[in-house]
Design a protein around this motif. Structure first.
Motif: not given
Length: 100
Positions: A16-18, A22-24, A29-31
């Protein structure tokens, strides 16, 4: 709780942390990509504004621009002095006319 259950629970927590990390990471990266894009557009705009500024001033060379501005300042000062002299002459002429 057995050792196997504890290991499975830890694995689930780490998974879950991974996923969260990854989402963060993807969001950051998008920002960064958006900021890089904005920076590129702003640098292009700055370049275009510099070109317009140079074309309006009539000189692309900074040294020429400085000389031109100094010449304009000197001319402006001379015109101010001439204006003062002409105003004084006009005042004298009007005073002489009034005295007749």
């Amino acid at each position: 709780m057995t050792e196997r259950d504890e290991t499975s629970e830890k694995a689930r927590v780490y998974k879950n942390l991974e996923v969260k990390l990854r989402n963060e990471n993807r969001e950051y990266q998008e920002k960064v990509a958006r900021l890089n894009s904005d920076q590129y557009l702003l640098l292009k705009e700055i370049d275009n504004l510099n070109k317009v500024s140079n074309s309006l001033s009539g000189h692309n060379n900074m040294e020429q621009k400085i000389r031109h501005l100094n010449k304009l300042k000197a001319e402006n000062s001379k015109l101010k002095e001439d204006k003062i002299k002409l105003a004084e002459e006009l005042t004298k002429a009007l005073d002489q006319r009034d005295s007749y």
